[in-house]
Design an enzyme around this catalytic site. Structure first.
Site, PDB file in Angstrom:
ATOM      1  N   HIS A 239       0.815  -1.222   0.000  1.00  9.85           N
ATOM      2  CA  HIS A 239       0.000   0.000   0.000  1.00  9.85           C
ATOM      3  C   HIS A 239       0.847   1.271   0.000  1.00  9.85           C
ATOM      4  O   HIS A 239       0.694   2.117  -0.894  1.00  9.85           O
ATOM      5  CB  HIS A 239      -0.966  -0.026   1.192  1.00  9.85           C
ATOM      6  CG  HIS A 239      -1.627   1.285   1.470  1.00  9.85           C
ATOM      7  ND1 HIS A 239      -2.519   1.871   0.594  1.00  9.85           N
ATOM      8  CD2 HIS A 239      -1.506   2.155   2.523  1.00  9.85           C
ATOM      9  CE1 HIS A 239      -2.926   3.032   1.102  1.00  9.85           C
ATOM     10  NE2 HIS A 239      -2.315   3.224   2.257  1.00  9.85           N
TER      11      HIS A 239
ATOM     12  N   HIS B 242       4.154   6.730   5.537  1.00 10.23           N
ATOM     13  CA  HIS B 242       3.015   7.433   6.141  1.00 10.23           C
ATOM     14  C   HIS B 242       2.247   6.605   7.169  1.00 10.23           C
ATOM     15  O   HIS B 242       1.531   7.164   8.000  1.00 10.23           O
ATOM     16  CB  HIS B 242       2.061   7.961   5.062  1.00 10.23           C
ATOM     17  CG  HIS B 242       1.189   6.932   4.420  1.00 10.23           C
ATOM     18  ND1 HIS B 242       1.566   6.210   3.306  1.00 10.23           N
ATOM     19  CD2 HIS B 242      -0.063   6.500   4.728  1.00 10.23           C
ATOM     20  CE1 HIS B 242       0.588   5.393   2.954  1.00 10.23           C
ATOM     21  NE2 HIS B 242      -0.401   5.536   3.806  1.00 10.23           N
TER      22      HIS B 242
ATOM     23  N   GLU C   1       1.898   4.989  12.845  1.00 14.36           N
ATOM     24  CA  GLU C   1       0.563   4.615  13.321  1.00 14.36           C
ATOM     25  C   GLU C   1       0.416   3.105  13.500  1.00 14.36           C
ATOM     26  O   GLU C   1      -0.227   2.642  14.446  1.00 14.36           O
ATOM     27  CB  GLU C   1      -0.497   5.123  12.334  1.00 14.36           C
ATOM     28  CG  GLU C   1      -1.927   4.903  12.792  1.00 14.36           C
ATOM     29  CD  GLU C   1      -2.937   5.508  11.836  1.00 14.36           C
ATOM     30  OE1 GLU C   1      -4.133   5.344  12.079  1.00 14.36           O
ATOM     31  OE2 GLU C   1      -2.525   6.139  10.849  1.00 14.36           O
ATOM     32  N   ASP C   2       1.017   2.316  12.601  1.00 13.62           N
ATOM     33  CA  ASP C   2       0.734   0.876  12.562  1.00 13.62           C
ATOM     34  C   ASP C   2       1.891  -0.021  12.982  1.00 13.62           C
ATOM     35  O   ASP C   2       1.761  -1.239  12.972  1.00 13.62           O
ATOM     36  CB  ASP C   2       0.304   0.478  11.137  1.00 13.62           C
ATOM     37  CG  ASP C   2      -1.013   1.113  10.739  1.00 13.62           C
ATOM     38  OD1 ASP C   2      -1.774   1.493  11.645  1.00 13.62           O
ATOM     39  OD2 ASP C   2      -1.283   1.248   9.530  1.00 13.62           O
TER      40      ASP C   2
ATOM     41  N   ASP D 171      -3.188   8.371  -0.607  1.00 16.71           N
ATOM     42  CA  ASP D 171      -3.518   7.277   0.312  1.00 16.71           C
ATOM     43  C   ASP D 171      -4.982   6.870   0.137  1.00 16.71           C
ATOM     44  O   ASP D 171      -5.311   5.687  -0.002  1.00 16.71           O
ATOM     45  CB  ASP D 171      -3.234   7.749   1.741  1.00 16.71           C
ATOM     46  CG  ASP D 171      -3.689   6.761   2.802  1.00 16.71           C
ATOM     47  OD1 ASP D 171      -3.439   5.558   2.642  1.00 16.71           O
ATOM     48  OD2 ASP D 171      -4.284   7.202   3.801  1.00 16.71           O
TER      49      ASP D 171
ATOM     50  N   ASP E  45     -23.909  19.793 -21.617  1.00 21.42           N
ATOM     51  CA  ASP E  45     -22.467  19.625 -21.761  1.00 21.42           C
ATOM     52  C   ASP E  45     -22.012  18.210 -21.416  1.00 21.42           C
ATOM     53  O   ASP E  45     -20.997  18.008 -20.774  1.00 21.42           O
ATOM     54  CB  ASP E  45     -21.716  20.644 -20.906  1.00 21.42           C
ATOM     55  CG  ASP E  45     -22.133  20.592 -19.439  1.00 21.42           C
ATOM     56  OD1 ASP E  45     -23.053  19.824 -19.139  1.00 21.42           O
ATOM     57  OD2 ASP E  45     -21.520  21.295 -18.622  1.00 21.42           O
TER      58      ASP E  45
END
Length: 720
Positions: free
Chosen positions: A50, A74, A78-79, A141, A261
């Protein structure tokens, strides 16, 4: 999709930034794989795939090394066991700050706890307003998560799709990254409303079969006409996406066949001067559609979008939208702020000077404006709605008498303009001149209007002035003024709601002391308790269960939804004209429902009639300001009631059509209360349907679902 291998990612970055720190990228790639280790995603793929794919998405936008490294890292804080200090030590302070910014963003869960949602959105806006790269990583993300959403449980899938539509896609558009925003919208639409998407795709396929040959020839014909005028141009064509069509069906009172349109072409030329020359050539070659021309080159959108828009009647009588721009404008139109990352002065990064030279503005200007609203203490569900509104709505460009340009959301009024100029101007506004003429404060501003605010002494602002604004900044300022004065009203409403809840359980408020409830709920005094109930922060059922423990489990989580009608009108509306003895009723001409902007007309013989702001019957009172009363819905109306909305439709006179309509309304959560048929002809017939809905948004969703049906020609709310 195969995972980018280490050397492939490095090559992708070095292709546009030869000075990229290859060692730093390699360390980040390996560290992400090591830290995520054996973690798996819902699809069963290794989790480290990911962040690598997120980094790959950002290389398509040619972003700097620090942003790519942040994408790789990123999720590690956190993980995994990694800390911010670890990141700073291994990858530098710049990357650590960016990773920390991404990590701190609370997950935006759309749930019933509105204040929690508001607090999360506050944190989100504050975090991304400091560095646009935090938002770019979050958008990439979310894009990769949406591409793999089919592996997630259905209930979680719906929540993620809804927050994607309501928060992430608008944020993407606010900084001009339309390519990501558009893909996010389509992916979310697929999960939220697959029936509507399929219906629109079928209509598009039918149109392609009918007009495909004519459309294919437009590009070469426009290119030929421009070449004959000495203008070299590239003319790619495009078809509108299903979600953008769905939004237009929701916003406009037209059927699918009336959208002008669906097909569009971009005319890409070499210079700004040639944009205007090409416009003249196109208008001489094909008749233009009146009121369909927009010049976003001289007045760019707040996300720096620049282009000329016009609609012409092309081959076979088809209406075709043309967007005329340069190559540089086209890149900004697709990539927004990411278009300004480039190699300059022996380093690679964001080129603010080039952006400003192109007429661009701070890409985070919109978000910093929302930060001002946050810092003034606006809170609750209202703030969330205004934040989404300002991120999402199209804009109008108006001017001060001295020629300064003020940008407002479409639908903005005089008070929005006044507070955009300065808080002091808004606080002292008593009237407005638009293009030199005195106008009512409720007049919606149009592109090019010159607006002059008439000021008086500073005073308390009436509560009903909130209905004369759409921007969060104006509403925040007005709310600060009226918060204390409306407290008594909320206390009365809260007491009434609690008494009604207890009455249904055959209990009475006088039977018990409120002290246990105050202690259990950590509330200091009775007024605060009733105010919390009145504002919708506290459920009357919860209080009833604390006062009478034996009721636990016997009461519903919330009060039964009441039907909005004339008998209890004062429970549902508040504002001017609601004096004792005056009868209040809802206009049958426009059937107002919560979420509609409403006004009251006070007549001696009829009492106070509640109308929607766009009811046609209001034209009868345009010359008499004395009868107008500004009204708002109460919290009870917005959270604890249902209402009847009248819908008018014209549809094909064919077997099964009425059944299709009934099914669509039921699938959208509506309940048909009454149905009247009229003007039945050989081909078409008209119907009026009274549908029980929760609010105006619910009614709009039902109408959009009906418009997507090929058997329905037109459908709209009754407006008098």
């Amino acid at each position: 999709m195969p995972v980018l291998r280490q050397f492939e990612l490095i090559e992708a970055v070095k292709a546009y930034d030869p000075t990229a720190d290859e060692a730093l990228l390699n360390r980040a790639y390996v560290y992400a794989m090591k830290m995520h280790g054996s973690q798996l995603r819902a699809s069963g793929d290794p989790y480290f795939a990911h962040p690598i794919q997120v980094a790959g998405i950002l290389t398509d936008y040619r972003l700097d090394t620090a942003t790519i490294v942040t994408a790789l890292l990123h999720d590690v804080v956190e993980d995994t066991s990694a800390t911010r200090d670890d990141i700073a030590q291994m990858f530098g302070e710049e990357v650590a700050v960016l990773v920390e910014g991404v990590t701190k963003l609370s997950r935006l869960e759309l749930q019933a706890e509105h204040t929690r949602q508001a607090e999360n959105l506050r944190k989100f806006i504050l975090a991304i307003s400091r560095d646009v790269r935090v938002l770019l990583v979050k958008l990439a993300d979310r894009l990769h998560n949406m591409r793999t959403l089919q592996y997630v449980k259905p209930e979680k899938r719906e929540r993620i799709s809804r927050e994607t539509l309501e928060v992430y896609a608008p944020l993407g558009r606010s900084i001009g990254i339309h390519s990501i925003a558009s893909e996010l919208e389509e992916l979310a639409f697929t999960h939220l409303n697959p029936t509507a998407k399929t219906a629109i795709e079928r209509r598009l396929e039918a149109l392609k079969l009918e007009h495909g040959h004519a459309i294919e020839g437009v590009s070469s014909e426009v290119t030929r006409v421009l070449e004959e005028a000495g203008i070299a141009a590239r003319v790619p064509g495009r078809q509108k996406t299903p979600y953008s069509i769905w939004r237009k069906l929701q916003r406009k009172s037209v059927g699918f066949s009336s959208l002008s349109d669906i097909y569009g072409f971009r005319v890409i030329v070499d210079s700004e001067d040639e944009c205007y020359r090409a416009l003249g050539v196109i208008h001489r070659a094909w008749p233009m559609v009146p009121e369909r021309f927009k010049d976003f080159i001289s007045t760019p959108k707040s996300n720096n979008y620049r282009s000329l828009h016009t609609t012409v009647v092309g081959p076979s009588g088809l209406r075709i939208e043309m967007q005329i721009r340069t190559e540089a404008m086209d890149r900004v139109a697709e990539d927004g702020v990411a278009a300004h990352w480039r190699y300059k002065n022996q380093s690679y990064g964001f080129d603010r000077q080039a952006m400003e030279a192109d007429g661009g503005r701070d890409p985070l200007q919109n978000l910093r404006h929302l930060v001002q609203v946050i810092e003034h203490g606006e809170g609750g569900e209202d703030w969330v709605e205004h934040a989404k509104l300002e991120m999402y709505l199209d804009q109008v460009f108006v001017f001060t008498p001295k020629g300064a340009l003020i940008t407002l959301p479409r639908g903005g009024m005089a008070l929005d303009f006044a507070y955009a100029v300065h808080t002091e101007v808004g606080d002292t506004a008593v009237g407005v001149k638009i293009n030199g003429e005195l106008k009512p404060m409720r007049t919606q501003l149009q592109n090019g209007d010159v607006v002059e605010i008439i000021r008086g002494a500073k005073r308390d602002i009436p509560a009903d002035w909130r209905s004369l604004t759409v921007t969060g900044r104006a509403r925040s300022a007005i709310r600060r003024h009226i918060r204390s004065s409306e407290r008594e009203e909320f206390i009365k409403l809260g007491r009434a709601a609690l008494e009604q809840t207890l009455e249904r359980a055959e209990k009475a408020l006088g039977e018990v002391s409120l002290k246990p409830a105050l202690e259990t709920l950590a509330i200091e005094e009775e007024g605060e308790l009733f105010e919390s109930i009145g504002r919708g922060r506290l459920s009357p059922s919860r209080v009833a269960e604390v006062l009478f423990p034996g009721l636990k489990g016997r009461l519903k989580a919330g009060p039964e939804k009441k039907r909005i009608d004339d008998a209890q009108a004062r429970l549902f509306v508040r504002g001017g004209g609601l004096t004792p003895g005056v009868s209040v009723h809802f206009g049958a001409c426009c059937t107002p429902v919560p979420g509609d902007r409403i006004v009251g007309i006070l007549e001696p013989d009829k009492g106070l009639t509640v109308h929607t702001i766009d009811c046609q019957q209001l034209a009868d009172f345009a010359d008499d300001d004395s009868v107008w009363q500004d009204l708002q819905w109460t919290p009870q109306a917005e959270h604890e009631a249902v209402a009847s909305a009248r819908i008018r439709a014209t549809m094909k006179n064919a077997p099964g059509v009425l059944g299709q309509v009934s099914t669509l309304i039921g699938e959208a959560g509506g309940n048909i209360l009454n149905l009247v048929m009229a003007h039945r002809q050989q081909d078409f017939f008209d119907i009026e349907i009274d549908v029980e809905v929760e609010d105006a948004r619910h009614a709009t969703t039902i109408i959009a679902a009906l418009r997507a049906n090929p058997s329905v020609d037109t459908v709209e709310r009754a407006r008098g």
